[in-house]
Design a protein around this motif. Structure first.
Motif, PDB file in Angstrom:
ATOM      1  N   SER A  18       0.853  -1.190   0.000  1.00 26.23           N
ATOM      2  CA  SER A  18       0.000   0.000   0.000  1.00 26.23           C
ATOM      3  C   SER A  18       0.889   1.240   0.000  1.00 26.23           C
ATOM      4  CB  SER A  18      -0.896   0.005   1.241  1.00 26.23           C
ATOM      5  OG  SER A  18      -0.106   0.207   2.405  1.00 26.23           O
ATOM      6  N   LEU A  19       0.274   2.398  -0.163  1.00 25.98           N
ATOM      7  CA  LEU A  19       1.044   3.640  -0.154  1.00 25.98           C
ATOM      8  C   LEU A  19       1.751   3.849   1.181  1.00 25.98           C
ATOM      9  CD1 LEU A  19      -1.327   6.083  -2.058  1.00 25.98           C
ATOM     10  CD2 LEU A  19       0.780   5.046  -2.878  1.00 25.98           C
ATOM     11  N   GLN A  20       1.141   3.427   2.271  1.00 28.51           N
ATOM     12  CA  GLN A  20       1.753   3.556   3.601  1.00 28.51           C
ATOM     13  C   GLN A  20       3.045   2.749   3.686  1.00 28.51           C
ATOM     14  OE1 GLN A  20       0.856   5.480   6.148  1.00 28.51           O
ATOM     15  NE2 GLN A  20       2.439   4.711   7.511  1.00 28.51           N
ATOM     16  N   ASP A  21       3.110   1.626   2.986  1.00 31.62           N
ATOM     17  CA  ASP A  21       4.277   0.751   3.055  1.00 31.62           C
ATOM     18  C   ASP A  21       5.550   1.394   2.513  1.00 31.62           C
ATOM     19  OD1 ASP A  21       2.917  -1.260   4.304  1.00 31.62           O
ATOM     20  OD2 ASP A  21       2.591  -2.444   2.492  1.00 31.62           O
ATOM     21  N   ILE A  22       5.417   2.390   1.652  1.00 30.14           N
ATOM     22  CA  ILE A  22       6.640   3.019   1.135  1.00 30.14           C
ATOM     23  C   ILE A  22       7.409   3.727   2.242  1.00 30.14           C
ATOM     24  CG2 ILE A  22       5.787   3.215  -1.235  1.00 30.14           C
ATOM     25  CD1 ILE A  22       5.263   6.185  -0.693  1.00 30.14           C
ATOM     26  N   LEU A  23       6.737   3.983   3.363  1.00 32.73           N
ATOM     27  CA  LEU A  23       7.413   4.561   4.525  1.00 32.73           C
ATOM     28  C   LEU A  23       8.103   3.486   5.365  1.00 32.73           C
ATOM     29  CD1 LEU A  23       4.584   7.003   5.662  1.00 32.73           C
ATOM     30  CD2 LEU A  23       6.610   7.558   4.298  1.00 32.73           C
ATOM     31  N   ASN A  24       7.651   2.256   5.230  1.00 29.10           N
ATOM     32  CA  ASN A  24       8.147   1.174   6.073  1.00 29.10           C
ATOM     33  C   ASN A  24       9.270   0.355   5.455  1.00 29.10           C
ATOM     34  OD1 ASN A  24       6.153   1.799   8.016  1.00 29.10           O
ATOM     35  ND2 ASN A  24       4.647   0.611   6.886  1.00 29.10           N
ATOM     36  N   PHE A  25       9.430   0.450   4.133  1.00 32.07           N
ATOM     37  CA  PHE A  25      10.435  -0.354   3.451  1.00 32.07           C
ATOM     38  C   PHE A  25      11.373   0.550   2.661  1.00 32.07           C
ATOM     39  CE2 PHE A  25       6.676  -3.152   3.786  1.00 32.07           C
ATOM     40  CZ  PHE A  25       7.229  -4.155   4.563  1.00 32.07           C
ATOM     41  N   PRO A  26      12.619   0.132   2.477  1.00 30.40           N
ATOM     42  CA  PRO A  26      13.593   0.990   1.782  1.00 30.40           C
ATOM     43  C   PRO A  26      13.267   1.212   0.310  1.00 30.40           C
ATOM     44  CG  PRO A  26      14.540  -1.177   2.201  1.00 30.40           C
ATOM     45  CD  PRO A  26      13.204  -1.143   2.889  1.00 30.40           C
ATOM     46  N   THR A  27      13.702   2.337  -0.187  1.00 29.73           N
ATOM     47  CA  THR A  27      13.551   2.672  -1.599  1.00 29.73           C
ATOM     48  C   THR A  27      14.558   1.862  -2.400  1.00 29.73           C
ATOM     49  OG1 THR A  27      12.932   4.900  -0.961  1.00 29.73           O
ATOM     50  CG2 THR A  27      13.584   4.583  -3.235  1.00 29.73           C
ATOM     51  N   MET A  28      14.113   1.298  -3.520  1.00 23.93           N
ATOM     52  CA  MET A  28      14.987   0.470  -4.333  1.00 23.93           C
ATOM     53  C   MET A  28      15.454   1.243  -5.568  1.00 23.93           C
ATOM     54  SD  MET A  28      14.922  -1.781  -2.125  1.00 23.93           S
ATOM     55  CE  MET A  28      15.886  -3.134  -2.724  1.00 23.93           C
ATOM     56  N   LEU A  29      16.225   0.584  -6.410  1.00 24.10           N
ATOM     57  CA  LEU A  29      16.911   1.271  -7.508  1.00 24.10           C
ATOM     58  C   LEU A  29      15.974   2.016  -8.460  1.00 24.10           C
ATOM     59  CD1 LEU A  29      19.678  -1.331  -8.421  1.00 24.10           C
ATOM     60  CD2 LEU A  29      19.949   0.839  -7.205  1.00 24.10           C
ATOM     61  N   ASN A  30      14.842   1.423  -8.827  1.00 20.41           N
ATOM     62  CA  ASN A  30      13.964   2.098  -9.792  1.00 20.41           C
ATOM     63  C   ASN A  30      13.458   3.431  -9.247  1.00 20.41           C
ATOM     64  OD1 ASN A  30      12.089   0.863  -7.964  1.00 20.41           O
ATOM     65  ND2 ASN A  30      10.509   0.951  -9.538  1.00 20.41           N
ATOM     66  N   ALA A  31      13.075   3.468  -7.973  1.00 19.44           N
ATOM     67  CA  ALA A  31      12.570   4.707  -7.374  1.00 19.44           C
ATOM     68  C   ALA A  31      13.693   5.726  -7.192  1.00 19.44           C
ATOM     69  CB  ALA A  31      11.896   4.411  -6.045  1.00 19.44           C
ATOM     70  N   LYS A  32      14.868   5.263  -6.833  1.00 22.16           N
ATOM     71  CA  LYS A  32      16.004   6.174  -6.680  1.00 22.16           C
ATOM     72  C   LYS A  32      16.362   6.819  -8.012  1.00 22.16           C
ATOM     73  CE  LYS A  32      18.039   3.773  -2.751  1.00 22.16           C
ATOM     74  NZ  LYS A  32      19.191   3.046  -2.218  1.00 22.16           N
ATOM     75  N   LEU A  33      16.423   6.000  -9.041  1.00 20.94           N
ATOM     76  CA  LEU A  33      16.748   6.513 -10.365  1.00 20.94           C
ATOM     77  C   LEU A  33      15.659   7.476 -10.844  1.00 20.94           C
ATOM     78  CD1 LEU A  33      18.838   6.369 -12.619  1.00 20.94           C
ATOM     79  CD2 LEU A  33      17.601   4.436 -13.563  1.00 20.94           C
ATOM     80  N   GLY A  34      14.413   7.127 -10.609  1.00 22.48           N
ATOM     81  CA  GLY A  34      13.305   8.012 -10.968  1.00 22.48           C
ATOM     82  C   GLY A  34      13.363   9.336 -10.229  1.00 22.48           C
ATOM     83  N   GLY A  35      13.777   9.294  -8.971  1.00 22.24           N
ATOM     84  CA  GLY A  35      13.903  10.522  -8.185  1.00 22.24           C
ATOM     85  C   GLY A  35      14.971  11.445  -8.730  1.00 22.24           C
ATOM     86  N   VAL A  36      16.095  10.882  -9.106  1.00 20.06           N
ATOM     87  CA  VAL A  36      17.176  11.691  -9.683  1.00 20.06           C
ATOM     88  C   VAL A  36      16.716  12.303 -11.005  1.00 20.06           C
ATOM     89  CG1 VAL A  36      19.495  11.605 -10.701  1.00 20.06           C
ATOM     90  CG2 VAL A  36      19.035  10.437  -8.556  1.00 20.06           C
ATOM     91  N   LEU A  37      16.067  11.512 -11.829  1.00 21.84           N
ATOM     92  CA  LEU A  37      15.591  12.028 -13.116  1.00 21.84           C
ATOM     93  C   LEU A  37      14.539  13.117 -12.925  1.00 21.84           C
ATOM     94  CD1 LEU A  37      15.452   8.720 -15.169  1.00 21.84           C
ATOM     95  CD2 LEU A  37      17.137  10.547 -15.319  1.00 21.84           C
ATOM     96  N   ALA A  38      13.689  12.982 -11.919  1.00 26.15           N
ATOM     97  CA  ALA A  38      12.682  14.011 -11.634  1.00 26.15           C
ATOM     98  C   ALA A  38      13.350  15.311 -11.206  1.00 26.15           C
ATOM     99  CB  ALA A  38      11.720  13.517 -10.562  1.00 26.15           C
ATOM    100  N   GLN A  39      14.385  15.217 -10.374  1.00 24.98           N
ATOM    101  CA  GLN A  39      15.124  16.413  -9.945  1.00 24.98           C
ATOM    102  C   GLN A  39      15.780  17.104 -11.138  1.00 24.98           C
ATOM    103  OE1 GLN A  39      17.958  15.126  -7.027  1.00 24.98           O
ATOM    104  NE2 GLN A  39      16.578  15.548  -5.326  1.00 24.98           N
ATOM    105  N   ILE A  40      16.394  16.319 -11.982  1.00 27.42           N
ATOM    106  CA  ILE A  40      17.065  16.882 -13.156  1.00 27.42           C
ATOM    107  C   ILE A  40      16.046  17.547 -14.075  1.00 27.42           C
ATOM    108  CG2 ILE A  40      18.323  16.282 -15.266  1.00 27.42           C
ATOM    109  CD1 ILE A  40      19.786  14.128 -13.568  1.00 27.42           C
ATOM    110  N   GLY A  41      14.923  16.893 -14.274  1.00 26.85           N
ATOM    111  CA  GLY A  41      13.891  17.426 -15.160  1.00 26.85           C
ATOM    112  C   GLY A  41      13.227  18.682 -14.625  1.00 26.85           C
ATOM    113  N   ALA A  42      13.185  18.825 -13.309  1.00 27.43           N
ATOM    114  CA  ALA A  42      12.513  19.972 -12.705  1.00 27.43           C
ATOM    115  C   ALA A  42      13.421  21.204 -12.599  1.00 27.43           C
ATOM    116  CB  ALA A  42      12.000  19.601 -11.319  1.00 27.43           C
TER     117      ALA A  42
END
Length: 95
Positions: A18-42
């Motif tokens: 669930s959406l709540q679980d993203i707070l309970n489990f570590p972020t993995m490579l796809n989300a990390k890479l997506g976060g970097v790309l979002a920062q660069i794009g913004a």
């Protein structure tokens, strides 16, 4: 199955249900890479050296996992199909 699960678990967070679980489990490579790309794009300017470095590191780690997946699909599935063929059942195709 275990080797594919290992790759999947490194690339994505498979435990989050669930959406709540993203707070309970570590972020993995796809989300990390997506976060970097979002920062660069913004950003209004060019990517920083640190963003390039993080992108390069994450990309390399993703490529390592994709290489492992290719090994599983090319070797392990082929071996499994040989065993299945001996039993007279249709083989599995990864295409």
């Amino acid at each position: 199955k275990e080797r594919i699960g290992e790759v999947e678990g490194t690339l994505t967070q498979v435990k989050a249900q669930s959406l709540q679980d993203i707070l309970n489990f570590p972020t993995m490579l796809n989300a990390k890479l997506g976060g970097v790309l979002a920062q660069i794009g913004a950003a209004d300017g060019a990517p920083t050296k640190q963003q390039y470095d993080v992108f390069g590191d994450l990309s390399q780690r993703v490529d390592e996992q994709l290489k492992k997946l290719d090994e599983v699909l090319s070797k392990d599935v082929k071996d499994l199909n040989k065993m299945i063929d001996k039993q007279g059942v249709e083989p599995i195709s990864a295409e």
